[in-house]
Design an enzyme around this catalytic site. Structure first.
Site, mmCIF file in Angstrom:
data_model
loop_
_atom_site.group_PDB
_atom_site.id
_atom_site.type_symbol
_atom_site.label_atom_id
_atom_site.label_comp_id
_atom_site.label_asym_id
_atom_site.label_seq_id
_atom_site.Cartn_x
_atom_site.Cartn_y
_atom_site.Cartn_z
ATOM 1 N N ILE A 1 -79.669 48.214 -39.179
ATOM 2 C CA ILE A 1 -80.247 47.823 -37.500
ATOM 3 C C ILE A 1 -80.759 45.873 -37.261
ATOM 4 O O ILE A 1 -80.967 45.620 -36.519
ATOM 5 C CB ILE A 1 -81.678 48.807 -37.278
ATOM 6 C CG1 ILE A 1 -82.417 48.142 -38.560
ATOM 7 C CG2 ILE A 1 -81.006 49.923 -36.826
ATOM 8 C CD1 ILE A 1 -83.924 48.949 -38.186
ATOM 9 N N GLU B 1 -81.265 42.034 -39.800
ATOM 10 C CA GLU B 1 -80.634 40.951 -40.682
ATOM 11 C C GLU B 1 -81.466 40.596 -41.003
ATOM 12 O O GLU B 1 -81.222 39.801 -40.166
ATOM 13 C CB GLU B 1 -79.311 40.699 -41.446
ATOM 14 C CG GLU B 1 -78.909 40.514 -42.925
ATOM 15 C CD GLU B 1 -77.426 40.275 -43.269
ATOM 16 O OE1 GLU B 1 -76.557 40.971 -42.568
ATOM 17 O OE2 GLU B 1 -77.457 40.053 -44.474
ATOM 18 N N GLY B 2 -81.982 40.201 -42.099
ATOM 19 C CA GLY B 2 -83.177 38.625 -41.790
ATOM 20 C C GLY B 2 -82.630 37.753 -43.189
ATOM 21 O O GLY B 2 -82.071 38.275 -44.214
ATOM 22 N N GLY B 3 -83.769 37.119 -43.312
ATOM 23 C CA GLY B 3 -83.440 36.514 -45.162
ATOM 24 C C GLY B 3 -83.766 36.918 -45.968
ATOM 25 O O GLY B 3 -83.188 36.787 -46.939
ATOM 26 N N PHE B 4 -84.437 38.037 -46.081
ATOM 27 C CA PHE B 4 -84.871 39.017 -46.964
ATOM 28 C C PHE B 4 -83.460 40.286 -47.472
ATOM 29 O O PHE B 4 -83.241 40.245 -49.161
ATOM 30 C CB PHE B 4 -85.984 40.097 -47.315
ATOM 31 C CG PHE B 4 -86.265 40.622 -48.272
ATOM 32 C CD1 PHE B 4 -86.415 41.885 -48.240
ATOM 33 C CD2 PHE B 4 -86.763 40.215 -48.898
ATOM 34 C CE1 PHE B 4 -86.717 42.895 -49.308
ATOM 35 C CE2 PHE B 4 -87.868 40.707 -50.126
ATOM 36 C CZ PHE B 4 -86.828 42.001 -50.426
ATOM 37 N N VAL C 1 -81.423 45.261 -42.934
ATOM 38 C CA VAL C 1 -82.917 45.779 -42.803
ATOM 39 C C VAL C 1 -82.002 47.353 -41.806
ATOM 40 O O VAL C 1 -81.041 47.400 -41.279
ATOM 41 C CB VAL C 1 -83.738 45.185 -41.170
ATOM 42 C CG1 VAL C 1 -84.447 46.655 -41.101
ATOM 43 C CG2 VAL C 1 -84.210 44.634 -42.392
ATOM 44 N N LYS D 1 -85.951 47.438 -45.816
ATOM 45 C CA LYS D 1 -85.893 46.548 -45.847
ATOM 46 C C LYS D 1 -84.991 46.173 -47.300
ATOM 47 O O LYS D 1 -86.284 46.231 -48.427
ATOM 48 C CB LYS D 1 -86.790 45.562 -45.178
ATOM 49 C CG LYS D 1 -85.881 43.863 -45.040
ATOM 50 C CD LYS D 1 -87.211 43.084 -44.446
ATOM 51 C CE LYS D 1 -88.594 42.933 -44.983
ATOM 52 N NZ LYS D 1 -89.795 41.842 -44.741
ATOM 53 N N ASP E 1 -94.273 31.902 -40.607
ATOM 54 C CA ASP E 1 -92.682 32.494 -40.891
ATOM 55 C C ASP E 1 -93.716 33.184 -39.172
ATOM 56 O O ASP E 1 -92.822 33.902 -38.788
ATOM 57 C CB ASP E 1 -91.986 33.241 -41.543
ATOM 58 C CG ASP E 1 -91.024 32.947 -41.388
ATOM 59 O OD1 ASP E 1 -89.701 34.101 -40.869
ATOM 60 O OD2 ASP E 1 -90.813 31.836 -40.106
#
Length: 926
Positions: free
Chosen positions: A605, A607-610, A613, A627, A725
């Site tokens: 669903i 996607e981020g810097g970590f 997801v 996540k 952030d």
């Protein structure tokens, strides 16, 4: 004897090779004699069919799609070199060509654009079905090409989607292509980045040399140590399997590049972000003396070894290989000689294609048929209607027709809203409207419709029906009596409509058939209504003026004092005593539990810097967002532990809570409640499947909720916690549209007495970063305030904070919006989707506070507590104005209005240059 035997084998090999080449050329010749088989070739605005002399391909005009010649322009000399220009006053607009295809057939499509005539700051997008293929502007390639699989229908829509300015198209070509292109791809559409005849330095190769009309670009290699080699059809020894359906033409394979050590091909302008690509490499050994094991080389993509190549190992002189890879912006394709090989690498040709994903469900076929019938019935009576002229292609994808809204039902899309009010439509109401059983809202008011209202079936989901200000007849009771969900019915100003409502609809909200907007023949009644309306308006204006004076504050001047939160009749303000600072129980999940909950990471669903997801469901039925830290993540164990520790000790209704975590087998996973309405960024300008119009009150509510969450962080446990952030993608919306601040991996406590006050690592996102923090590395709560000011501008303008695809003076949202606000030109920056639907005073409160937030010096910025107070005032003004406007709406007043006024600027401060938003160092922002 041995030498004679070798000579005989050599002659046999040459004879076989010659025969194979003859067979291939015969197949090509046979196909070139039937150039029209499966080909669709369109030249926009051509006067008649014509045949190109070189290719012998016949092109047809696009009159069957767009007969209007007034939109044609000359782009080159000759009647066959015209282009069609598309423009519209509506924002939701696309222009589509419906092309015949076979179900599950694979096709190549190529569109050509006259880019020399394009305005520098204009752009539009190109789509195949639901998939946005490319953004076209003056800097783009002159053509866009893709290979796609036609899914479940015997047609495909090719569309130009409105961006800024006009769209234009010169030529479009559809060709049958190879099944092999899509066999190994989850993506249905592959966008061509490049197709190169590596050993050819003369001219491009195309149809009829390539019977599938692939264009093989000649490649001019400037390295003097690289050798061009070629072979005629009878001079090289090898066998080629005719069944290789992706086989390039012999003219492509008969040339190659070779080097004693390495060949390198570099691309630096790939699409931004991380994307999946396919590469097809074609090798043909042109040296008859080479044996298996002598020419071995390794294929590297971006310094990662992908495959070892020994062309002759399979007994064939030809080898094709397929590779899938992920890249971010650049591609370095390198062929390197193996340590034990005698000869260096060779390459004849390659193709690079980008996998594209639509993210959309298909539209329900019954819905398509129903809305198509509605369109046909409307067009029959309204041939020149501008709204209906924009209705082309798929009704919902990649964006809905003007006036329609779509939602997902059981894996397919259906039309849930139709608003054709004030569209200058006439004639009978289309009976097929009743076949749109998923419609929830239908607004046909203020047109010139005649006839009866269609009878909606019991299965209809219609909640609201508005047919005011038409000339309808018949019995309204007969039309709506079966609709079980109907709550709102407006039908006034239809002189010949029988107004008796059905007995089973006694709880309907209606206008009782009253005609409030038409002139009455009874002058006394008109005078009475006018007097009452005028009196109410006068009282309301006086009350409104007093109200504004009561709440008005000096622009951009904020008190440093705290603000006592309270409740009022318009909006409930939570007290800080409602939240807890005690230790909170966080679940520890096993990796097996996570995998079961997500069905082994089935549904991505975001996607981020970590990391990615995924959506999941816990055993108790709770929907969650999972996540998972990726191996390539820019965040590590420190950020994981930071978020885990922080969210184990804080809870607030405007902060995303942490449900649990998993730290097993080197996996680091965080589990949160699933936010069904996505992020604020999604809603404002994200992907079309997630983007939904947010009205102004909803935006104000979201801004206020996020501000409260950040205020709690800044005042938490007597020590300020800085988020670091803050951005629209980190403001999530739950099922009730309540805003919740997320992603605390970079959060950090503010410096206290004795601390250095300097952050060794500057964290944040380009476009949101506080210039003072960036330049001094001194972190404070005012850094969050600056970022939140950018979010407020996003809410007002509906634009991303940083977009280098815009004109240079519009790259930065802050730098673009600031002079407009200071020069009292707020209307020029307001999101077009909310123009005319907000209270001017409420809007000014927000833009003033946003301007204060983005001051270069933190000392001039308000605190988050001050922000909450100002946003509460704006929210109260907006909601009271909405109540007031609803009270006079029945008397024909305008539903909203705006106020322009000059803004009071603060005392001038020394100018400070903004940080270079895209500068990679020092230090590197996220």
């Amino acid at each position: 004897m041995e030498q004679r035997r070798r000579q005989q084998q050599q002659q046999l090999h040459n004879a076989i090779t010659t025969l194979i080449i003859i067979i291939i050329n015969f197949i090509i010749f046979a196909q070139s004699q039937q150039p029209q088989q499966g080909f669709v070739s369109i030249q926009c605005c051509a006067e008649a069919n014509f045949t190109e002399q070189i290719t012998n391909i016949t092109y047809i005009p696009d009159d069957n799609w767009y007969p209007d010649k007034t939109s044609c322009r000359d782009t080159k000399h000759g009647a066959q070199r015209k282009s069609r220009i598309f423009s519209s006053e509506y924002n939701n607009c696309k222009w589509c060509y419906t092309l015949p295809t076979r179900i599950n057939g694979v096709y190549l499509i190529r569109a050509t654009f006259p880019l020399k005539n394009a305005s520098p700051d204009s752009f539009f997008k190109v789509s195949i079905g639901a998939t946005i293929l490319a953004r076209v502007n003056s800097d783009s390639k002159p053509y866009v090409e893709a290979i796609f699989k036609s899914a479940t229908k015997n047609y495909t829509h090719f569309c130009l989607v409105k961006g800024k300015g006009k769209a234009f198209l010169s030529k479009m070509e559809l060709r049958p292509s190879h099944q092999d292109y899509v066999k190994k791809n989850a993506s249905r559409v592959l966008k061509l980045l490049d197709r190169v005849d590596v050993g050819n330095k003369e001219s491009d190769i195309k149809y009829p040399t390539d019977p599938y009309d692939r264009l093989w670009r000649a490649h001019s290699y400037h390295d003097p140590t690289v050798n061009y080699i070629s072979s005629s059809s009878s001079s090289y020894n090898g066998n080629i399997t005719i069944a290789d359906s992706m086989l390039p033409p012999p003219q492509v394979l008969q040339t190659a590049l070779t080097h004693k050590e390495r060949l390198e091909f570099y691309y630096k302008d790939l699409d931004e972000g991380s994307h999946d690509y396919n590469i097809y490499l074609h090798f043909l050994e042109l040296n008859n003396s080479v044996r298996s094991g002598e020419r071995i080389f390794h294929v590297y993509i971006n310094n990662e070894k992908k495959q070892e190549i020994d062309i002759l190992a399979t007994g064939s002189h030809y080898l094709a290989t397929f590779l899938n890879f992920t890249a971010k912006g650049t591609l370095n394709l390198t062929l390197v000689k193996a340590p034990n090989a005698r000869l260096g690498p060779i390459c004849n040709a390659y193709e690079i294609l980008l996998q594209t994903y639509s993210g959309h469900e298909e539209m329900n076929e019954d819905e398509v048929n129903a809305i198509t019938k509605v369109k046909d019935e409307l067009v029959a009576e309204n041939k020149d209607n501008h709204v209906l002229q924009t209705w082309s292609g798929d009704p919902c994808l990649p964006l809905p027709w003007h006036g329609l809204s779509c939602e997902a039902f059981n894996g397919t899309l259906a039309i849930t809203k139709m608003d054709l009010s004030k569209s200058r439509l006439a004639g009978p109401l289309p009976p097929s409207m009743a076949e749109l059983i998923h419609l929830k809202e239908l607004n046909l008011s203020s047109n010139r419709f005649t006839g009866t209202i269609p009878r909606f079936p019991a299965s209809s989901m219609l909640i609201s029906l508005d047919v005011r200000n038409n000339d309808l007849t018949g019995n309204i009771s007969w039309s709506v009596s079966d609709i079980s969900h109907l709550n709102i019915l407006y039908y006034g100003c239809n002189r010949h409509l029988h107004e008796r409502l059905p007995q089973n609809k006694s709880n309907l909200i209606t206008d009782d058939g009253k005609c409030n907007n038409s002139s009455s023949s009874h002058s006394a009644k008109a005078i009475l209504i006018g007097t009452i309306a005028g009196g109410i308006l006068l009282v309301a204006v006086v009350a409104g003026a007093c109200f504004v004076c009561l709440y008005r504050k000096k622009p951009k001047k904020f008190e440093a004092k705290g603000h006592t939160m309270s409740k009022n009749a318009i909006y409930s303000v939570s007290s800080t005593e409602d939240v807890t600072a005690k230790s909170i129980s966080i679940q520890c999940f096993t990796l097996e539990c996570i995998e079961n909950a997500t069905q082994r990471y089935k549904t991505l669903i975001g996607e981020g810097g970590f990391g990615p997801v995924y959506r999941g469901t816990l055993p108790d039925g709770q929907d969650v967002a999972v996540k998972v830290r990726s191996d390539t993540s820019t965040q590590g164990t420190r950020e994981f532990n930071n978020e885990l520790n922080l969210l184990s000790s804080i809870r607030h209704e405007n902060l995303v809570p942490l449900i649990g975590y998993c730290s097993e087998n080197d996996q680091q996973i965080l589990v949160y409640p699933f936010m069904s309405n996505g992020s604020l960024q999604d809603r404002l300008y994200g992907a079309a499947s997630k983007r939904k119009t947010l009205d102004w009150p909803a935006r104000l509510s979201i801004a206020l909720g996020a501000a409260r969450g950040l205020t709690y962080l800044h005042t938490f446990s007597e020590r300020c916690l800085i988020h670091r952030d803050v951005k629209s993608s980190n403001i999530l919306l739950d099922h009730s549209m309540c805003a919740k601040v997320a992603d605390f991996g970079f959060s950090k406590y503010a410096s206290q007495e004795g601390d250095s006050g300097t952050s060794l690592e500057v964290r944040g996102t380009a476009g949101y970063m506080d210039p003072e923090y960036y330049s001094t590395q001194h972190l404070s709560a005012k850094s969050d305030v600056f970022s939140f000011g950018v979010v407020l501008l996003e809410i007002v303008c509906g634009r991303e904070p940083l977009n280098i695809n815009r004109p240079r003076n519009e790259w930065s949202l802050v730098e673009w919006a600031k002079p407009h606000i200071r020069n009292s030109r707020v209307e020029e920056i307001v999101d077009p989707s909310i123009k005319g639907s907000y209270h001017g005073e409420a809007m000014w409160r927000v833009v003033e506070v946003a301007l204060a937030c983005i001051e270069p010096y933190s000392a001039y910025r308000p605190s988050m507590s001050d922000l909450v107070r100002e946003l509460e005032d704006a929210f109260i003004i907006e909601n009271n104005a909405s109540e007031y406007m609803r009270s006079i709406e029945s008397f024909g007043g305008s539903n909203r209005y705006s106020i322009e006024r000059p803004i009071a600027l603060p005392n001038p401060i020394p100018a400070e240059p903004s940080p270079i938003l895209l500068q990679p160092s020092p230090p590197q922002p996220r």
